[in-house]
Design a protein around this motif. Structure first.
Motif, mmCIF file in Angstrom:
data_model
loop_
_atom_site.group_PDB
_atom_site.id
_atom_site.type_symbol
_atom_site.label_atom_id
_atom_site.label_comp_id
_atom_site.label_asym_id
_atom_site.label_seq_id
_atom_site.Cartn_x
_atom_site.Cartn_y
_atom_site.Cartn_z
ATOM 1 N N SER B 92 0.812 -1.211 0.000
ATOM 2 C CA SER B 92 0.000 0.000 0.000
ATOM 3 C C SER B 92 0.848 1.264 0.000
ATOM 4 N N MET B 93 0.307 2.261 -0.675
ATOM 5 C CA MET B 93 0.971 3.556 -0.712
ATOM 6 C C MET B 93 1.006 4.189 0.658
ATOM 7 N N GLU B 94 0.001 3.841 1.471
ATOM 8 C CA GLU B 94 -0.043 4.360 2.834
ATOM 9 C C GLU B 94 1.293 4.046 3.537
ATOM 10 N N ASP B 95 1.787 2.807 3.362
ATOM 11 C CA ASP B 95 3.065 2.419 3.965
ATOM 12 C C ASP B 95 4.222 3.233 3.387
ATOM 13 N N SER B 96 4.177 3.451 2.065
ATOM 14 C CA SER B 96 5.245 4.238 1.438
ATOM 15 C C SER B 96 5.241 5.653 1.983
#
Lengths: 423, 302
Positions: B92-96
């Motif tokens: 997920s982009m959230e993690d990035s």
């Protein structure tokens, strides 16, 4: 209701064609006209090219802008080989391989032509048969395109003269006969005005043949594939490794030519062992018969050692199994041929090392003359002799496109450097 | 009757795609199939079933979740992966963003352009050498020139000048460590082909592809769906409309079209008549400049 009937395309066939010619011959205008008149251009695309036409100070929308390139191309003034375009009519779906006309022409045309059923060769009616027209026809025949349309364009600029058309036709057919071209159609047209592209128009009343699109929609392409020699290069062996299917071995691949029936005897090459087809599996069902170019899974009666790169064959002429063969080669890479190097040969599902043992001659594609050379550079076409590490199962390209073609890959850069057609 | 006459354009496209997937499985060491839950990747999954059953897929599925996806699509994604019994990886982009790999100017700006970072990180994490994706050449003119096997360098970049020639169906799958190949088995399919195939195969797709009532506003000549990411600005008027989505991307910039099409047949009828390209109608991020897709692709976008 009528709407839904119009779009009932499920039974349409697929036809791939290439357009050979330069911007000056009206190639982009012809493609633009086909897309526009067959109602394949969307409003936002039309708006975008209208904006550009306006920006460039043109009075009306320039249909040739539809095939305009990428930002990288505009910035650097280059053209990137092949662009693919699509349009559909109720009768067929079409894929156009659009290759730029000028630089690197040979490489681009050979690439675009490799999968084509048909080539449209554009001739400017004012200029008649030019060197490049002969070059295009030669390349089309080299790559084995089954059908040619000679589009004699810009008829509006020669007063729609039947004499001009006949002269060009007579001159060009003599040349094509020498190449052995079989299916050839000559169509006079004006892509700019729209005569004989999609509509007949009012200006070419003396021409009794079909307009271009009618011809593209109706020409018989079922015989383009070799229907008598069954060739099945094994792509992948399926072994599900489950309790229930412990002994299952399915040979997956695409039929390159011919057909296969349950119960047929097949020979596995290069080993030469034979067995019979037990089942033809497709997804969650079975078939009695399968034919090119279907992708299927075959099971056979006997336990034989078969892996990727092997070929199952049957019927007609047997293929050759050999470590040496001759081929026509088109050199594609900016990096010239290096006689000291081995290259990777990819042929059907096989990848092995090989080397070019000799160069017989290079073809001057403007004069068709043969020249003695010891080097090959980009866009060269040459007859060569090649040796490979292990036996390959091959057919002549003219007999079988799928089993007669190969590419060369540079083992250091991993680039595709050449395309070959086996003699 | 000659059986050959039943080999339609959809059969030809299907066979080509199956052949491509099997080439990937046979020649690449560690491939992955990108599955978003969108219609094109739903078609990819059916093609993978046709290519590999009765075996399991020789690759996992992966989704790069922007965090801006429609909930119906995420639900469908998980349901379909489970139904097939195949492994689904989600990055997920959230993690990035948390790890500082992606820096956004504002919380609700479109995340489409930044997917590349998460995708490239995931490719590195798992060491994938081939990513099978559902892009089509008819979508956009940068795509029209893309190869079926599209080579990317160590930085994930697409260099349009430096593509490998692709002849016949002899695909060059070779890479050096760190490089990878994006593979597009449905390159030659159009939007209409996709819908006809979905109809023919009776494929399930997320509900938001069909006409439904939704709160929308008109902004920059397009409809935008109201969500926590999109709220009306002063002067904008929220309307309840019958709409459907032609693509299912980032909720902040994916626009629905007005439609009453309740089933695939009705969508096919509308698609055959439609006068605006799929991306032109539905993706605001592709309209920013004439070359937006090309630029994103050069940076490693899918």
């Amino acid at each position: 209701m009528s709407v839904v009937e119009n779009v009932g395309l499920e039974h349409a066939e697929l036809l791939r064609f290439i357009t050979a010619g330069s911007v000056d011959d009206g190639k982009s205008t012809l493609i633009g006209r086909l897309l526009h008149d067959s109602k394949s251009i969307f409003e936002d695309q039309l708006n975008a090219i209208a904006k550009t036409s306006n920006k460039r100070g043109m009075e009306k929308v320039d249909l040739s802008l539809l095939t305009d390139g990428l930002q990288a191309e505009r910035e650097q003034g280059i053209t990137i080989d092949v662009a693919y375009r699509y349009f559909t009519t109720p009768k067929r779906k079409f894929i156009i391989a659009d290759t730029p006309g000028h630089e690197q022409y040979t490489r681009n045309m050979v690439t675009g032509a490799s999968t084509a059923n048909l080539a449209i060769i554009l001739i400017d009616a004012r200029k008649g048969v030019l060197t490049q027209s002969r070059r295009h026809a030669y390349l089309a025949s080299l790559v084995g395109i089954p059908h040619l349309v000679v589009a004699i364009n810009k008829m509006d600029l020669v007063g729609y003269s039947e004499d001009v058309f006949n002269q060009i036709r007579t001159e060009f057919s003599a040349f094509l006969q020498g190449l052995g071209s079989r299916s050839v159609e000559y169509i006079p047209m004006s892509a700019l005005v729209g005569d004989m592209v999609v509509e007949r128009g009012d200006n070419l009343g003396w021409y009794s043949g079909q307009p271009l699109l009618d011809y593209l929609e109706t020409i018989d392409i079922k015989q383009d594939v070799n229907t008598h020699d069954f060739r099945f290069p094994v792509q992948w062996v399926s072994r599900p490794q489950t309790e229930a299917m412990h002994d299952f071995r399915g040979y997956m691949g695409r039929i390159e030519s011919g057909s296969v029936h349950v119960g047929d005897t097949v020979t596995v090459l290069p080993s030469g062992l034979t067995s019979r087809v037990k089942e033809i599996l497709f997804y969650n069902g079975t078939l009695e018969t399968a034919f090119a170019p279907q992708s299927v899974t075959l099971t056979i009666e006997d336990h034989l050692d078969i892996s990727r790169g092997d070929m199952l064959v049957n019927g007609g002429e047997p293929p050759r199994v050999t470590r040496e063969f001759d081929a026509m080669l088109c050199w594609l890479s900016e990096q010239s041929f290096d006689p000291g190097r081995k290259y990777i040969v990819k042929h059907t599902t096989h990848m092995i090392k090989g080397l070019i043992a000799r160069i017989d001659y290079r073809v001057d594609i403007n004069t068709m003359n043969h020249e003695v050379v010891d080097a090959l550079t980009m866009n060269d076409i040459a007859r060569i002799g090649i040796k490979v590490q292990q036996p390959l199962v091959i057919d002549a390209y003219t007999q079988n496109r799928g089993t007669g073609c190969f590419i060369l890959i540079d083992e250091v850069s991993n680039n595709t450097v050449a395309a070959g057609m086996i003699c | 009757m000659n059986q050959r006459s039943y080999f339609t354009h959809l059969d030809a496209l299907e066979s080509e795609a199956i052949h491509i997937m099997r080439e990937v499985a046979a020649e690449c060491t560690n491939p992955v199939l990108l599955f978003s839950g969108g219609k094109d990747s739903v078609v990819l999954l059916r093609l993978a079933e046709k290519a590999f059953r009765p075996s399991r897929f020789p690759f996992p599925l992966m989704h790069i979740d922007t965090g801006h996806n429609f909930p119906e699509v995420i639900e469908f994604r998980d349901y379909r992966a489970k139904e097939l019994g195949e492994r689904l990886i989600v990055r997920s982009m959230e993690d990035s963003i948390q790890r500082g790999r992606v820096v956004l100017r504002s919380g609700n700006q479109s995340r489409n352009p930044f997917q590349s970072i998460t995708l490239l990180d995931a490719i590195e994490e798992f060491g994938f050498d081939a990513c099978i994706g559902g892009a089509r050449r008819d979508e956009e003119k940068a795509r029209a020139k893309e190869r079926i096997f599209s080579f990317r360098d160590e930085f994930g970049q697409w260099d349009p000048k430096n593509q490998r020639p692709e002849l016949w169906s002899l695909y060059n799958t070779r890479t050096h460590p760190g490089e990878n190949i994006r593979v597009f088995p449905i390159s030659n399919w159009t939007e209409l082909d996709i819908w006809e195939y979905i109809g023919r195969e009776q494929l399930e797709i997320p509900s938001i592809y069909f006409a439904h009532e939704r709160e929308v506003i008109v902004r920059d000549n397009g409809l935008l769906p109201i969500s926590y990411l999109v709220q009306p600005k002063a002067g904008e008027h929220v309307q309840n409309m019958m709409v459907r989505f032609r693509t299912v991307g980032d909720m902040s910039c994916t626009c629905p079209v007005a439609s009453h099409a309740k089933n695939v047949e009705e969508i096919i009828a509308e698609t055959a008549l439609t006068r605006i390209t799929e991306r032109g109608a539905t993706r605001m991020d592709d309209q920013t400049s004439e070359a937006s897709m090309e630029l994103r692709k050069r940076e490693g976008y899918f």
